[in-house]
Design a protein around this motif. Structure first.
Motif, PDB file in Angstrom:
ATOM      1  N   HIS A  58     -28.611  52.603 156.445  1.00 25.12           N
ATOM      2  CA  HIS A  58     -27.372  52.697 155.662  1.00 25.12           C
ATOM      3  C   HIS A  58     -27.655  53.264 154.263  1.00 25.12           C
ATOM      4  O   HIS A  58     -26.939  54.140 153.788  1.00 25.12           O
ATOM      5  N   ASP A  79     -23.183  57.118 160.057  1.00 25.01           N
ATOM      6  CA  ASP A  79     -22.782  55.744 159.802  1.00 25.01           C
ATOM      7  C   ASP A  79     -22.140  55.123 161.043  1.00 25.01           C
ATOM      8  O   ASP A  79     -22.389  53.959 161.360  1.00 25.01           O
ATOM      9  N   VAL A  80     -21.335  55.893 161.768  1.00 22.96           N
ATOM     10  CA  VAL A  80     -20.761  55.396 163.022  1.00 22.96           C
ATOM     11  C   VAL A  80     -21.884  55.098 164.019  1.00 22.96           C
ATOM     12  O   VAL A  80     -21.901  54.045 164.664  1.00 22.96           O
ATOM     13  N   ARG A  82     -24.957  54.403 163.328  1.00 27.02           N
ATOM     14  CA  ARG A  82     -25.691  53.238 162.815  1.00 27.02           C
ATOM     15  C   ARG A  82     -24.986  51.950 163.203  1.00 27.02           C
ATOM     16  O   ARG A  82     -25.619  50.977 163.609  1.00 27.02           O
ATOM     17  N   GLN A  83     -23.667  51.945 163.125  1.00 24.25           N
ATOM     18  CA  GLN A  83     -22.906  50.748 163.493  1.00 24.25           C
ATOM     19  C   GLN A  83     -23.034  50.444 164.983  1.00 24.25           C
ATOM     20  O   GLN A  83     -23.168  49.272 165.367  1.00 24.25           O
ATOM     21  N   ASN A  86     -26.583  49.102 165.422  1.00 25.40           N
ATOM     22  CA  ASN A  86     -26.704  47.730 164.921  1.00 25.40           C
ATOM     23  C   ASN A  86     -26.009  46.736 165.840  1.00 25.40           C
ATOM     24  O   ASN A  86     -26.517  45.636 166.055  1.00 25.40           O
ATOM     25  N   GLY A  87     -24.861  47.126 166.380  1.00 25.76           N
ATOM     26  CA  GLY A  87     -24.155  46.239 167.295  1.00 25.76           C
ATOM     27  C   GLY A  87     -24.995  45.893 168.503  1.00 25.76           C
ATOM     28  O   GLY A  87     -25.051  44.738 168.934  1.00 25.76           O
ATOM     29  N   THR A  93     -22.799  43.652 170.244  1.00 25.01           N
ATOM     30  CA  THR A  93     -22.195  44.428 171.318  1.00 25.01           C
ATOM     31  C   THR A  93     -22.884  44.039 172.609  1.00 25.01           C
ATOM     32  O   THR A  93     -24.078  44.258 172.764  1.00 25.01           O
TER      33      THR A  93
END
Length: 122
Positions: A58, A79-80, A82-83, A86-87, A93
């Protein structure tokens, strides 16, 4: 592989490419391919950003955008990604399967970003 990519990034991208090919038989591999392609981008960002140290992805994305190493669109994409990463990595997730048709553009974009970042150095 992108010209000028560090060997570590090229190796990870090769793995992402092979995982993506195999994801047509096992959809779970497409998510892993996306995650691997992001690792390659992170390797190159660490190489390009002075004093990257141990900043999280990030922080690298924010600094890359602020320094003009990444475009706003690239930073948004990363960033999307990365999310999503991370999920999956942190267990938020639980359904980590994406169809190859969704993963292909994500992996392709990672390849393009690595190519652009490495071309800027040459």
């Amino acid at each position: 592989m992108p010209d000028g990519a560090p060997e570590a990034a090229a190796t990870v991208l090769r793995t992402a490419r092979e995982l993506l090919r195999q994801s047509y038989y096992c959809y779970e591999f497409s998510t892993v391919a996306v995650m691997h392609s992001l690792i390659a981008v992170e390797i190159v960002l660490r190489d390009r950003i002075p004093d990257a140290g141990k900043k999280p992805l990030h922080g690298l994305i924010k600094q890359g955008a602020a320094d003009g190493i990444l475009t706003a669109r690239q930073a948004e994409y990363l960033d999307v990604g990365r999310q999503i990463r991370n999920g999956v990595a942190y267990g938020r997730t639980t359904h980590a399967v994406m169809p190859p048709a969704m993963a292909v553009p994500m992996v392709t974009t990672s390849f393009a970003i690595v190519s652009e970042l490495c071309a800027a150095v040459l």
